[in-house]
Design an enzyme around this catalytic site. Structure first.
Site, PDB file in Angstrom:
ATOM      1  N   GLN A 104      61.740  61.109  80.756  1.00  0.00           N
ATOM      2  CA  GLN A 104      61.734  59.661  80.634  1.00  0.00           C
ATOM      3  C   GLN A 104      62.496  59.024  81.792  1.00  0.00           C
ATOM      4  O   GLN A 104      63.281  59.683  82.463  1.00  0.00           O
ATOM      5  CB  GLN A 104      62.355  59.267  79.293  1.00  0.00           C
ATOM      6  CG  GLN A 104      61.608  59.928  78.128  1.00  0.00           C
ATOM      7  CD  GLN A 104      61.978  59.349  76.799  1.00  0.00           C
ATOM      8  OE1 GLN A 104      63.143  59.108  76.534  1.00  0.00           O
ATOM      9  NE2 GLN A 104      60.985  59.140  75.964  1.00  0.00           N
ATOM     10  N   ALA A 105      62.253  57.715  81.971  1.00  0.00           N
ATOM     11  CA  ALA A 105      62.868  57.001  83.094  1.00  0.00           C
ATOM     12  C   ALA A 105      64.389  57.077  83.034  1.00  0.00           C
ATOM     13  O   ALA A 105      65.060  57.062  84.059  1.00  0.00           O
ATOM     14  CB  ALA A 105      62.406  55.552  83.096  1.00  0.00           C
ATOM     15  N   CYS A 106      64.937  57.171  81.812  1.00  0.00           N
ATOM     16  CA  CYS A 106      66.399  57.206  81.675  1.00  0.00           C
ATOM     17  C   CYS A 106      66.952  58.620  81.848  1.00  0.00           C
ATOM     18  O   CYS A 106      68.096  58.892  81.464  1.00  0.00           O
ATOM     19  CB  CYS A 106      66.797  56.634  80.321  1.00  0.00           C
ATOM     20  SG  CYS A 106      65.972  57.465  78.969  1.00  0.00           S
ATOM     21  N   GLN A 107      66.137  59.507  82.406  1.00  0.00           N
ATOM     22  CA  GLN A 107      66.550  60.887  82.732  1.00  0.00           C
ATOM     23  C   GLN A 107      66.797  61.750  81.503  1.00  0.00           C
ATOM     24  O   GLN A 107      67.513  62.735  81.570  1.00  0.00           O
ATOM     25  CB  GLN A 107      67.816  60.900  83.633  1.00  0.00           C
ATOM     26  CG  GLN A 107      67.741  60.022  84.862  1.00  0.00           C
ATOM     27  CD  GLN A 107      66.555  60.368  85.751  1.00  0.00           C
ATOM     28  OE1 GLN A 107      66.233  61.517  85.963  1.00  0.00           O
ATOM     29  NE2 GLN A 107      65.853  59.333  86.227  1.00  0.00           N
TER      30      GLN A 107
END
Ligand SMILES: Cc1cc2nc3c(=O)[nH]c(=O)nc-3n(C[C@H](O)[C@H](O)[C@H](O)COP(=O)(O)O)c2cc1C
Length: 196
Positions: free
Chosen positions: A171-174
């Site tokens: 996900q974009a939030c790692q």
């Protein structure tokens, strides 16, 4: 060739003239929906894009306006005639509504009948069980795992909404886990499966 690069002399496809609403909320995956709108428009669909104020922090209204070739509704107070509100006019003509990405916040509003934005207002203008209403949730794995998210989705499914489940992955939030918006092809398939 028309402005979208498709050949207008070819035979009309299944999307030709179909009226599809795409509700875009404030999620990082809003960019993926640009491709969905582009493909639908190239297929001849008349796409009404509805955006929450937070969605506009991720993708500009102008992008969807250019891709759909139609005005984008962002503010329920837009429009020249308060006696003929835009969201009601759009709700009456839609043949399918897809909310993608559907944020945790918008899912909560839809589940609880809170109509503060053009997506929830338009959805409220569609009588239940008349057209397919599809949600494609997208959020980080922790938001997805919240009891409130799962509870609200169950309420909406009980009310007749269809849900395209999110993918599992980076996900974009790692973080890694469920919550990724499925790829545009999956969303397009969901639309064509339900656009009878
Ligand atoms: C950088 C950033 C990314 C976000 N991504 C998501 C997301 O993917 N999914 C989600 O549900 N909320 C996400 N949020 C939170 C929403 O933007 C926030 O809940 C907002 O109130 C949603 O409003 P809306 O549902 O009216 O569009 C994100 C917030 C920020 C600042």
């Amino acid at each position: 060739m028309n402005q979208h690069g498709s050949n207008s002399s070819s035979r009309p496809g299944p999307l030709q003239g179909r009226r599809i609403g795409i509700g875009v909320t404030g999620g990082i995956a809003a960019y993926k929906v640009c491709h969905v709108v582009s493909q639908l428009t190239q297929g001849g669909a008349l796409v009404d894009v509805l955006m929450t104020p937070n969605a506009q922090k991720f993708v500009g209204e102008a992008t969807f306006q250019a891709l759909s070739g139609r005005p984008v509704l962002c503010d329920p107070w837009e429009g020249p005639d308060p006696s003929d509100p835009q969201h009601i006019r759009i709700a009456r003509r839609l043949e399918l509504l897809l909310v993608a990405p559907a944020s945790m916040n918008t899912i909560g509003r839809l589940a609880h009948g809170i109509t503060e934005d053009v997506i929830t207002l338009t959805a409220a203008g569609i009588p239940p069980h008349t057209i397919p209403r599809i949600l494609a949730p997208s959020m980080n794995a922790a938001m997805w795992s919240q009891a409130s998210t799962q509870r609200n989705l169950q309420v909406l499914q009980d009310d007749g909404w269809l849900v395209v489940p999110p993918d599992d992955g980076m996900q974009a939030c790692q973080t890694t886990g469920p919550g990724r918006l499925p790829e545009p092809e999956t969303l397009l398939q969901a639309i064509s499966d339900h656009l009878t």
